[in-house]
Design a protein around this motif. Sequence first.
Motif, mmCIF file in Angstrom:
data_model
loop_
_atom_site.group_PDB
_atom_site.id
_atom_site.type_symbol
_atom_site.label_atom_id
_atom_site.label_comp_id
_atom_site.label_asym_id
_atom_site.label_seq_id
_atom_site.Cartn_x
_atom_site.Cartn_y
_atom_site.Cartn_z
ATOM 1 N N TYR A 178 28.150 12.739 65.401
ATOM 2 C CA TYR A 178 28.507 11.347 65.681
ATOM 3 C C TYR A 178 29.438 11.203 66.876
ATOM 4 O O TYR A 178 29.501 10.135 67.492
ATOM 5 C CB TYR A 178 29.187 10.718 64.461
ATOM 6 C CG TYR A 178 28.324 10.644 63.227
ATOM 7 C CD1 TYR A 178 26.942 10.533 63.309
ATOM 8 C CD2 TYR A 178 28.901 10.677 61.957
ATOM 9 C CE1 TYR A 178 26.162 10.468 62.174
ATOM 10 C CE2 TYR A 178 28.120 10.602 60.809
ATOM 11 C CZ TYR A 178 26.755 10.504 60.922
ATOM 12 O OH TYR A 178 25.989 10.427 59.788
ATOM 13 N N ASP A 235 38.226 12.875 57.467
ATOM 14 C CA ASP A 235 36.860 13.369 57.287
ATOM 15 C C ASP A 235 36.507 14.306 58.435
ATOM 16 O O ASP A 235 35.995 13.889 59.472
ATOM 17 C CB ASP A 235 35.873 12.208 57.224
ATOM 18 C CG ASP A 235 34.442 12.673 56.944
ATOM 19 O OD1 ASP A 235 34.246 13.892 56.781
ATOM 20 O OD2 ASP A 235 33.543 11.823 56.903
ATOM 21 N N VAL A 253 27.127 5.208 60.378
ATOM 22 C CA VAL A 253 27.332 6.644 60.303
ATOM 23 C C VAL A 253 27.710 6.954 58.855
ATOM 24 O O VAL A 253 28.247 6.101 58.150
ATOM 25 C CB VAL A 253 28.461 7.103 61.258
ATOM 26 C CG1 VAL A 253 28.070 6.840 62.696
ATOM 27 C CG2 VAL A 253 29.774 6.399 60.938
ATOM 28 N N PHE A 254 27.391 8.163 58.426
ATOM 29 C CA PHE A 254 27.711 8.546 57.058
ATOM 30 C C PHE A 254 29.094 9.175 57.029
ATOM 31 O O PHE A 254 29.336 10.208 57.643
ATOM 32 C CB PHE A 254 26.680 9.534 56.511
ATOM 33 C CG PHE A 254 27.012 10.023 55.126
ATOM 34 C CD1 PHE A 254 26.923 9.175 54.041
ATOM 35 C CD2 PHE A 254 27.444 11.326 54.929
ATOM 36 C CE1 PHE A 254 27.249 9.619 52.764
ATOM 37 C CE2 PHE A 254 27.773 11.779 53.664
ATOM 38 C CZ PHE A 254 27.668 10.918 52.578
ATOM 39 N N GLU A 267 32.228 10.625 54.674
ATOM 40 C CA GLU A 267 32.576 11.165 53.359
ATOM 41 C C GLU A 267 33.921 10.575 52.937
ATOM 42 O O GLU A 267 34.990 11.130 53.209
ATOM 43 C CB GLU A 267 32.604 12.689 53.409
ATOM 44 C CG GLU A 267 31.238 13.288 53.732
ATOM 45 C CD GLU A 267 31.227 14.807 53.699
ATOM 46 O OE1 GLU A 267 32.132 15.397 53.059
ATOM 47 O OE2 GLU A 267 30.327 15.401 54.312
ATOM 48 N N ARG A 268 33.846 9.458 52.286
ATOM 49 C CA ARG A 268 35.044 8.695 51.934
ATOM 50 C C ARG A 268 35.965 9.458 50.979
ATOM 51 O O ARG A 268 37.169 9.195 50.939
ATOM 52 C CB ARG A 268 34.626 7.372 51.294
ATOM 53 C CG ARG A 268 33.888 6.423 52.247
ATOM 54 C CD ARG A 268 34.848 5.645 53.108
ATOM 55 N NE ARG A 268 34.172 4.680 53.975
ATOM 56 C CZ ARG A 268 34.814 3.759 54.691
ATOM 57 N NH1 ARG A 268 36.128 3.685 54.634
ATOM 58 N NH2 ARG A 268 34.134 2.935 55.468
ATOM 59 N N SER A 278 20.635 1.157 63.200
ATOM 60 C CA SER A 278 21.734 1.172 64.153
ATOM 61 C C SER A 278 21.318 0.763 65.557
ATOM 62 O O SER A 278 22.096 0.148 66.284
ATOM 63 C CB SER A 278 22.367 2.568 64.215
ATOM 64 O OG SER A 278 23.015 2.880 63.013
ATOM 65 N N LYS A 318 28.146 16.374 62.212
ATOM 66 C CA LYS A 318 27.022 15.439 62.100
ATOM 67 C C LYS A 318 26.568 14.924 63.464
ATOM 68 O O LYS A 318 25.552 14.236 63.556
ATOM 69 C CB LYS A 318 27.403 14.264 61.198
ATOM 70 C CG LYS A 318 27.712 14.654 59.754
ATOM 71 C CD LYS A 318 28.000 13.408 58.929
ATOM 72 C CE LYS A 318 28.237 13.741 57.461
ATOM 73 N NZ LYS A 318 29.567 14.298 57.209
ATOM 74 N N TYR A 335 22.524 9.125 64.528
ATOM 75 C CA TYR A 335 22.986 8.233 63.477
ATOM 76 C C TYR A 335 22.149 8.407 62.218
ATOM 77 O O TYR A 335 20.961 8.723 62.273
ATOM 78 C CB TYR A 335 22.933 6.771 63.931
ATOM 79 C CG TYR A 335 23.830 6.493 65.115
ATOM 80 C CD1 TYR A 335 25.044 7.157 65.259
ATOM 81 C CD2 TYR A 335 23.454 5.596 66.095
ATOM 82 C CE1 TYR A 335 25.859 6.913 66.334
ATOM 83 C CE2 TYR A 335 24.269 5.345 67.186
ATOM 84 C CZ TYR A 335 25.473 6.014 67.301
ATOM 85 O OH TYR A 335 26.272 5.776 68.389
ATOM 86 N N THR A 336 22.802 8.170 61.083
ATOM 87 C CA THR A 336 22.124 8.305 59.798
ATOM 88 C C THR A 336 20.922 7.378 59.715
ATOM 89 O O THR A 336 19.870 7.738 59.201
ATOM 90 C CB THR A 336 23.090 7.995 58.647
ATOM 91 O OG1 THR A 336 24.249 8.819 58.787
ATOM 92 C CG2 THR A 336 22.442 8.272 57.306
ATOM 93 N N HIS A 337 21.076 6.166 60.216
ATOM 94 C CA HIS A 337 20.003 5.181 60.193
ATOM 95 C C HIS A 337 19.761 4.696 61.617
ATOM 96 O O HIS A 337 20.177 3.604 61.989
ATOM 97 C CB HIS A 337 20.350 4.006 59.283
ATOM 98 C CG HIS A 337 20.594 4.399 57.865
ATOM 99 N ND1 HIS A 337 19.613 4.895 57.047
ATOM 100 C CD2 HIS A 337 21.732 4.378 57.133
ATOM 101 C CE1 HIS A 337 20.126 5.160 55.856
ATOM 102 N NE2 HIS A 337 21.407 4.864 55.881
ATOM 103 N N GLU A 365 29.535 2.700 66.676
ATOM 104 C CA GLU A 365 29.427 3.767 65.688
ATOM 105 C C GLU A 365 30.414 4.901 65.968
ATOM 106 O O GLU A 365 30.959 5.517 65.048
ATOM 107 C CB GLU A 365 27.989 4.313 65.662
ATOM 108 C CG GLU A 365 26.918 3.268 65.390
ATOM 109 C CD GLU A 365 27.055 2.598 64.035
ATOM 110 O OE1 GLU A 365 27.858 3.064 63.203
ATOM 111 O OE2 GLU A 365 26.362 1.590 63.807
#
Length: 266
Positions: free
Chosen positions: A79, A71, A113-114, A116-117, A93, A77, A87-89, A59
């Motif tokens: 990470y 990003d 991980v989230f 922002e594309r 994960s 966040k 982690y977002t999930h 991750e």
Amino acid sequence: MTTATGRHSDRRISPVFLGIVAVAAVTGWATWTGFAEQPGVAVFLFVTAAWIVSLCLHEYAHARTALHSGDISIGAKGYLTLNPLKYTHALLSIVLPVLFVIMGGIGLPGGAVFIERSRIRGRWKHSLISAAGPLTNVLFAVVCTAPFWLDALDGVPADFQFALAFLALLQVTAALLNFLPIPGLDGYGVIEPWLSYKIRRQVEPYAPFGLLFVFAILWIPEVNNQFFDAIDALLRALDIDEIRTYCGQNLYRFWTETDQYCSIGQ
């Protein structure tokens, strides 16, 4: 306003991660020296901790590549701290991959991980962000298998060989599964930027179910057998035979009946 101190704390390695590394180091030493009365317990803790370390690095690789691709929200966040709790999930994960290792000895890919594309420009950057995670598993597999294909096993205790072989199996399966071009997995993320907008929109609703689809497919005996035959062939090419991976999994699942052959080594 983000201060220099804030940016530094965003990237400071988490004590949680350092604790997991410490567990891997101590139990790896116990496996090597035979310190533990029950070698299976040491192997279980060593492989589990090392597996979680690899998940964190997976991750982290996504996050670090995203940061350098544009990003800049990644640091805030958490990470970059390698803390699995950020982690977002976390369930997908960390928890589920560990459970699947315990239940079936398979390195199932985890959550994400989230990123922002919208902050990132360039299809190659998007592809590289997705590829960075499983490439970390590939690198981890190279490290685990190096003593075997370098013929550097003299003096390495049998139990430690078995543990490394099983850990290598997990890394290889994780890398291969992650690289599958299935929505929701990193392999699809690699090719997604190169697909037409229409195809991406049609596929998007299925992304949350990609991991479940892989899990369901692997429950089919024929598919499962062919998949692990391919894994075994790859490991044999790296000079890891089935006996070592079998004994590694056998020791890892110490609560089941232990094979006497594995308990006395080769």
